[in-house]
Enzyme design. Structure first.
Site, PDB file in Angstrom:
ATOM      1  N   HIS A 119       0.841  -1.209   0.000  1.00 17.05           N
ATOM      2  CA  HIS A 119       0.000   0.000   0.000  1.00 17.05           C
ATOM      3  C   HIS A 119       0.871   1.252   0.000  1.00 17.05           C
ATOM      4  CE1 HIS A 119      -3.532   2.527   1.359  1.00 17.05           C
ATOM      5  NE2 HIS A 119      -2.527   3.262   1.824  1.00 17.05           N
ATOM      6  N   GLU A 120       1.836   1.316   0.921  1.00 15.57           N
ATOM      7  CA  GLU A 120       2.650   2.546   1.042  1.00 15.57           C
ATOM      8  C   GLU A 120       3.491   2.783  -0.206  1.00 15.57           C
ATOM      9  OE1 GLU A 120       0.745   3.242   4.397  1.00 15.57           O
ATOM     10  OE2 GLU A 120       1.992   4.606   3.234  1.00 15.57           O
ATOM     11  N   HIS A 123       1.785   4.708  -2.724  1.00 17.25           N
ATOM     12  CA  HIS A 123       1.943   6.172  -2.541  1.00 17.25           C
ATOM     13  C   HIS A 123       3.299   6.619  -3.058  1.00 17.25           C
ATOM     14  CE1 HIS A 123      -1.733   6.472  -0.352  1.00 17.25           C
ATOM     15  NE2 HIS A 123      -1.307   5.887   0.750  1.00 17.25           N
ATOM     16  N   HIS A 129      -5.394   7.515  -2.223  1.00 13.70           N
ATOM     17  CA  HIS A 129      -6.253   6.462  -1.678  1.00 13.70           C
ATOM     18  C   HIS A 129      -7.419   6.163  -2.609  1.00 13.70           C
ATOM     19  CE1 HIS A 129      -4.699   6.956   2.665  1.00 13.70           C
ATOM     20  NE2 HIS A 129      -4.087   5.961   2.042  1.00 13.70           N
TER      21      HIS A 129
END
Lengths: 378, 82
Positions: A119-120, A123, A129
């Site tokens: 997930h990170e 980014h 998101h």
């Protein structure tokens, strides 16, 4: 993406692991991070190279509380990690909160580093998101099976909007990544006369009826019956239950599935769960329970297994002596197993197949028999 | 689900912090703007409820609060880091 859609203006991106969490073996940390990068490289032209010194595009570190940027971590729970969109300096860097318990497993007493890192790093590559439930870039952590984990289509669409699809030669065609096909059966109809239930419980004045991965919700505050997936309330308990009951004075609902049980308060699963049902005092010969119901007056909880039942004292947190007993011996007219049980308005309701049996709590006498879904105003 | 009454005040504080972190909520410090703050907070609650597909009420109900308490990523949902 982030405003102005920042992205890496190159296909070869470097990363460096600056330090490690003591919660895991270093090799497991490195494997989780590498696997997370591979998830993104397999659907884009990007290639990731690990550096062991100097400045890399994506610097990965574990830290607690204040750690030199404007976004301090907050101790256990809450914020797990954060990362910065592509740019020079802190851009791309990913920080993991050392106050969390990091793990390579997908248990309930730790956060899976691969899932959070994937997930990170989304980014770090420029994704914001997603509000698509189940997407990797959904803001809330959801424990899920990481073996053969497939990137959901929403995330593939997002990252390919920034970098395009992989070069033909370098990776699987993106079509290999199908979104997780819903494995849920279609929900049964509310007023089907043959409707049966797996488990039923009250919850803060409402009644929840469980079947497979679905829950019907009957509330005194709304007239109609709400029909949801269980995962919309408890994402990590999506597969359904064998039994459930509420101890309303503790604002606590206990769910049972096979030989484990969970305690929840509202939508939150209490830490340290699941636990084995033997913790409650069941013999190892009991592999699962059929139904459970709590009597608020006596503070006793009845557990039904086959044609027998146990009585559990919530005050002493122990099984009562002299149990199990035959259900039929004590509950007149209940000559069969119990699929689900409910306590409401001074009565017990025992569900067996598409029928329910209303029993007076005090004298345990059968009052009447109704269809299981009579609560749905059919 | 219905709210368990006695902890509403601390819940409000928690929610304010959450909305500041993830939904760009800025509270007027001057107490003269109390009503304006409440409206602005209701707007931000609506924004968060809409993002997570909750019933958009602008009220800090239990489902909204529980969603706020889920472990999550520290990146805001509606704006990037400046």
């Amino acid at each position: 993406t982030f405003p102005q859609s920042p992205r890496w203006k190159k296909e070869d991106v470097t990363y460096r692991i600056l330090n490690y969490t003591p919660d895991m073996l270093q090799a497991d940390v490195e494997e989780a991070i590498a696997k997370a990068f591979q998830l993104w490289s397999s659907v884009t032209p990007l290639r990731f190279t690990r550096l062991y010194s100097g400045q890399a595009d994506i610097m990965i570190s574990f830290a607690a509380g204040f750690h030199g940027d404007f976004y301090s971590f907050d101790g256990p729970g809450g914020t797990l990690a954060h990362a910065y969109p592509p740019s020079s300096g802190i851009g791309g860097d990913a920080h993991f909160d050392e106050d969390e318990n990091w793990t390579k497993f997908t248990t309930y007493n730790g956060y899976n580093l691969f899932l959070v890192a994937a997930h990170e790093l989304g980014h770090s590559l420029g994704l914001g998101h997603s509000n698509v439930f189940g997407a990797l870039m959904y803001p809330i952590y959801m424990a899920r099976d990481t073996r053969d984990y497939r990137l959901p289509q929403d995330d593939i669409d997002g990252i390919q909007a920034l970098y395009g699809p992989p070069r033909e030669s370098s990776a699987l065609p993106t079509k290999a990544f199908h979104p997780q096909e819903p494995t849920e059966m279609t929900p049964a109809e509310d007023c089907d006369p043959h409707l049966t239930f797996d488990a039923i419980t009250t919850l803060r004045g409402e009644i929840l009826f469980f079947k497979g991965g679905y829950v019907w919700r009957k509330s005194p505050y709304f007239s109609d019956i709400e029909h949801d997936t269980i995962s919309s309330f408890w994402p990590s308990l999506a597969s359904g239950f064998d039994a459930a009951y509420e101890v309303d004075k503790k604002d606590r609902v206990i769910f049972f599935k096979d030989d484990q049980y969970w305690a929840v308060s509202g939508y939150s699963i209490e830490p340290g769960f699941p636990k084995p049902i033997q913790n409650l005092g069941f013999p190892t010969s009991v592999g699962k329970i059929d139904a459970a119901v709590h009597d608020q007056n006596t503070k006793k909880t009845y557990f039904f297994v086959g044609n027998r039942y146990w009585s559990y004292n919530e005050n002493t947190q122990s099984m009562e002596r002299g149990y199990p007993r035959k259900i039929a011996a004590d509950f007149q007219g209940i000559d069969h197993t119990v699929d689900a049980a409910l306590q409401k308005n001074g009565h017990f309701y025992f569900f067996h197949g598409s029928n329910q049996y209303e029993v007076d709590i005090k004298n345990k006498k059968l009052i009447r028999i109704m269809k299981s879904n009579s609560w749905f105003n059919c | 689900f219905p709210v368990v009454p006695e902890k509403e005040k601390e819940d409000m504080q928690f929610a304010k912090k959450y909305l500041e972190n993830f939904y760009d909520f800025k509270e007027e410090k001057n107490s003269l703007f109390k009503a304006k703050n409440l409206n602005r907070m209701a707007d931000k609650i609506r924004e968060m409820q809409s993002f997570f597909g909750l019933e958009v009420t602008g009220e800090l109900n239990h489902k909204t609060l529980d969603m706020m308490k889920q472990p999550r990523c520290g990146i805001p949902d509606v704006r990037s880091y400046s």
